[in-house]
Design an enzyme around this catalytic site. Structure first.
Site, PDB file in Angstrom:
ATOM      1  N   ASP A  13     151.317  34.656 -61.032  1.00  0.00           N
ATOM      2  CA  ASP A  13     151.483  34.720 -62.494  1.00  0.00           C
ATOM      3  C   ASP A  13     150.145  34.832 -63.218  1.00  0.00           C
ATOM      4  OD1 ASP A  13     153.965  33.904 -61.576  1.00  0.00           O
ATOM      5  OD2 ASP A  13     154.235  32.349 -63.086  1.00  0.00           O
ATOM      6  N   SER A  64     152.273  27.988 -64.805  1.00  0.00           N
ATOM      7  CA  SER A  64     151.985  29.028 -65.801  1.00  0.00           C
ATOM      8  C   SER A  64     151.957  28.548 -67.248  1.00  0.00           C
ATOM      9  CB  SER A  64     153.009  30.141 -65.697  1.00  0.00           C
ATOM     10  OG  SER A  64     152.754  30.848 -64.526  1.00  0.00           O
ATOM     11  N   ARG A 115     158.891  24.452 -67.975  1.00  0.00           N
ATOM     12  CA  ARG A 115     157.536  24.975 -67.793  1.00  0.00           C
ATOM     13  C   ARG A 115     157.281  26.238 -68.622  1.00  0.00           C
ATOM     14  NH1 ARG A 115     160.159  25.647 -62.653  1.00  0.00           N
ATOM     15  NH2 ARG A 115     160.722  27.803 -62.205  1.00  0.00           N
ATOM     16  N   ASP A 116     156.081  26.790 -68.467  1.00  0.00           N
ATOM     17  CA  ASP A 116     155.701  28.131 -68.915  1.00  0.00           C
ATOM     18  C   ASP A 116     155.621  28.288 -70.442  1.00  0.00           C
ATOM     19  OD1 ASP A 116     155.844  28.505 -66.182  1.00  0.00           O
ATOM     20  OD2 ASP A 116     157.522  29.929 -66.224  1.00  0.00           O
ATOM     21  N   GLU A 143     162.275  32.354 -66.740  1.00  0.00           N
ATOM     22  CA  GLU A 143     160.880  31.947 -66.608  1.00  0.00           C
ATOM     23  C   GLU A 143     159.962  32.754 -67.522  1.00  0.00           C
ATOM     24  OE1 GLU A 143     160.407  30.296 -62.325  1.00  0.00           O
ATOM     25  OE2 GLU A 143     160.738  32.432 -62.106  1.00  0.00           O
TER      26      GLU A 143
HETATM   27  C1  FRU Z   1     157.029  32.351 -61.918  1.00  0.00           C
HETATM   28  C2  FRU Z   1     156.862  30.873 -61.679  1.00  0.00           C
HETATM   29  C3  FRU Z   1     156.626  30.155 -62.983  1.00  0.00           C
HETATM   30  C4  FRU Z   1     155.882  28.938 -62.553  1.00  0.00           C
HETATM   31  C5  FRU Z   1     155.060  29.440 -61.401  1.00  0.00           C
HETATM   32  C6  FRU Z   1     154.874  28.444 -60.313  1.00  0.00           C
HETATM   33  O1  FRU Z   1     156.627  33.138 -60.854  1.00  0.00           O
HETATM   34  O2  FRU Z   1     157.990  30.371 -61.021  1.00  0.00           O
HETATM   35  O3  FRU Z   1     157.821  29.844 -63.658  1.00  0.00           O
HETATM   36  O4  FRU Z   1     155.099  28.444 -63.606  1.00  0.00           O
HETATM   37  O5  FRU Z   1     155.711  30.585 -60.903  1.00  0.00           O
HETATM   38  O6  FRU Z   1     154.202  28.973 -59.220  1.00  0.00           O
HETATM   39  C1  FRU Z   2     161.005  30.291 -56.367  1.00  0.00           C
HETATM   40  C2  FRU Z   2     160.677  29.125 -57.260  1.00  0.00           C
HETATM   41  C3  FRU Z   2     159.812  29.476 -58.446  1.00  0.00           C
HETATM   42  C4  FRU Z   2     159.329  28.131 -58.855  1.00  0.00           C
HETATM   43  C5  FRU Z   2     159.112  27.447 -57.527  1.00  0.00           C
HETATM   44  C6  FRU Z   2     159.424  25.999 -57.545  1.00  0.00           C
HETATM   45  O1  FRU Z   2     159.907  30.967 -55.932  1.00  0.00           O
HETATM   46  O2  FRU Z   2     161.891  28.567 -57.712  1.00  0.00           O
HETATM   47  O3  FRU Z   2     160.456  30.142 -59.451  1.00  0.00           O
HETATM   48  O4  FRU Z   2     158.172  28.201 -59.576  1.00  0.00           O
HETATM   49  O5  FRU Z   2     159.944  28.110 -56.604  1.00  0.00           O
HETATM   50  O6  FRU Z   2     158.908  25.338 -56.404  1.00  0.00           O
END
Ligand code: FRU
Ligand code: FRU
Ligand code: FRU
Ligand code: FRU
Length: 494
Positions: free
Chosen positions: A76, A164, A245-246, A338
């Site tokens: 991200d 993120s 988040r985010d 997200e």
């Molecule tokens: C999107 C995501 C975000 C999170 C991050 C964690 O790719 O899942 O929502 O902040 O990656 O690695």
């Molecule tokens: C799948 C996911 C992401 C999130 C992470 C949580 O890759 O659900 O969206 O950031 O794993 O561990």
């Protein structure tokens, strides 16, 4: 417009604006999301894309270059912006922030080791004249070890990560970095001793850029802004696997003086007793393809109840915030909405969010990609873009088959099914994302670097991929091409 297979009609959405404080949440309904499958070609064979070309990201080649020159996994990423989403260079340097992790880790282990790093490159060079990998220099981590762990009352965390967010530039080179500060409490086997603790947080620093590079000072203190409340946004007590988040902040011309934030949440129902309603299903009266509420609630779809939250700043420093009701829910549609962002064009408000092929609820399918909703205000009865479906830009996918996973794609999926993720829509309809997995089941390569930038043309409630964008005639722009559209002191004379 793509040919539609038989299926339900989408829900009617007026796009009407409500006050940001109002208790109105737009619904991305099952009837809406089922339009995605209606646009999929049921005769598409193994490894063919079943989705319309206008909503499919051009295929990313497997021989992609690595923007970090082997230094870190990158996923991200977000630019330095103002309150309107403009992207800035400072003293001749473009700057982006990225989640990074050590390349000694497996790419799928990255989430519990994520840290925010940054990259910079000289501004004002056309993509085709840059090095193939985008020409970025990795500047290192933003935070010194230990800084982001301090906000957690329980210091017994096993992993402490930075997820993120978004970065805003202010006069004097002040940078407000909004991000997700996360503590995990796991045992040696990786099982949760107690649920993880994600918080929306802010750290303030200053950027120092000249022709030799970019450095930051500050970022030595973190302010916790928001924790899920259980009223609008699901908590760990309600669901240990909740999403919160985010953060993405912005100003709304309709409400001068205020600053708002959108973020990813889940609807605040207990995981075990969550129920979806007739409004979440959204079928029109007498639709022969409608499902019933008891059917859907018995199907397991209630585990997927994503939403997009709204918060409002209570002070000019943006250090105090209050929750407002969610602006969108995806109950019984998908569990993850997200990296939401608000994007303004031609007086319309576009809400973009990314979602996974694997987080859809029972009975719903769709590609990995970015989804969009349009309305007349930040809170409005959002109309899902493109035939009422919400799909804006999906990876090449075949919805006649299971997705598989990025570490083990389904045999029948095209090489691009997991090609990129975490799409972020930039000024002019340019879209950046990171490479996850490119290739088919027996021959694929993991990414960990940014994908080629692509372009979408947005008009009203529809959009399409601009296949004329880029310099190879395939709709693909430069790798990791995130350019500033506004330049602060471009000559770099300090
Ligand atoms: C999107 C995501 C975000 C999170 C991050 C964690 O790719 O899942 O929502 O902040 O990656 O690695
Ligand atoms: C799948 C996911 C992401 C999130 C992470 C949580 O890759 O659900 O969206 O950031 O794993 O561990
Ligand atoms: C109130 C308001 C409403 C309008 C909405 C648009 O704050 O101006 O009159 O419906 O916000 O955002
Ligand atoms: C530093 C560090 C970096 C790595 C990151 C991810 O704390 O180990 O070297 O990029 O954390 O784990």
């Amino acid at each position: 417009a793509p040919l539609l297979q038989p299926g339900p009609e989408p829900t009617y959405h007026s796009q009407q604006a409500y006050a940001p404080e109002d208790n109105f949440t737009a619904k991305w309904t099952r009837a809406d999301a089922r339009q995605i499958k209606r646009m999929s070609d049921p005769t598409a064979g193994s490894r063919q894309n079943s989705m319309p070309a206008e909503y499919t990201m051009p295929s990313v080649p497997q021989d992609f270059p690595d923007m970090s020159n082997g230094q870190v996994w990158v996923w991200d990423s977000w630019p330095l912006t103002d309150a309107d989403g403009n992207q800035y260079s400072v003293n001749g340097q473009e700057i982006i922030f990225s989640l990074v992790a050590d390349r000694s880790l497996g790419f799928d282990d990255r989430h519990v080791f994520a840290k925010i790093g940054y990259f910079y490159r000289p501004a004002g060079i056309p993509a085709e004249q840059r090095p193939e990998n985008g020409g970025w220099t990795y500047g290192g981590l933003v935070f010194a070890e230990g800084v982001t762990g301090q906000i957690f009352e329980d210091q017994s965390y096993s992993h402490q990560t930075q997820w993120s967010g978004s970065a805003r530039i202010f006069p004097g080179g002040e940078v407000k970095l909004f991000f997700t500060d996360v503590a995990f409490y796991r045992d040696a086997k990786g099982n949760d001793i107690k649920p993880y603790d994600p918080r929306i947080a802010l750290s303030v620093g200053h950027v120092h850029a000249n022709k030799n590079g970019v450095k930051f000072t500050g970022f030595d203190k973190v302010i916790s802004l928001l924790e899920a409340d259980g009223t609008y946004y699901q908590t760990a007590e309600q669901n240990p696997y909740f999403n919160f988040r985010d953060p993405f902040t912005f100003k709304d011309p309709a409400h001068p003086g205020e600053t708002y934030m959108v973020f990813e949440g889940n609807s605040a129902m207990p995981r075990v007793s969550a129920k979806c309603t007739a409004e979440d299903l959204g079928y029109q009266e007498g639709d022969p393809y409608a499902e019933t509420v008891p059917q859907v609630n018995a199907s397991g779809a209630t585990y997927q109840i994503g939403n997009i939250g709204l918060a409002k700043a209570k002070n000019a420093d943006l250090t105090e915030w209050e929750f407002l009701p969610p602006i969108l829910s995806a109950n019984c549609v998908t569990d993850q909405t997200e990296r939401p962002q608000i994007y303004m064009k031609d007086g319309k408000y576009y809400l973009f969010t990314i979602s996974h092929s694997t987080t859809y609820a029972a009975g719903i399918t769709g590609p990995e990609g970015v989804y969009g909703f349009v309305g007349n205000g930040i809170r409005s009865d959002y109309q899902p873009m493109n035939q009422g479906s919400g799909l804006v830009l999906g990876n090449p996918s075949n919805l006649n088959y299971w997705p598989g996973t990025p570490y083990d794609p389904d045999y029948n999926q095209p090489a691009g099914h997991f090609q990129s993720y975490s799409h972020y829509v930039m000024p002019g309809g340019l879209v950046q994302s990171f490479i996850d997995t490119v290739g088919v089941k027996e021959d694929f390569r993991r990414g960990g670097t940014l994908a080629p930038t692509v372009k979408i043309n947005i008009h009203g409630d529809s959009s399409e991929v601009d296949h004329s964008y880029g310099f190879n005639g395939n709709g693909l722009g430069g790798w990791a091409d995130i350019s500033a559209n506004l330049n602060v002191n471009p000559s770099g004379v300090i």
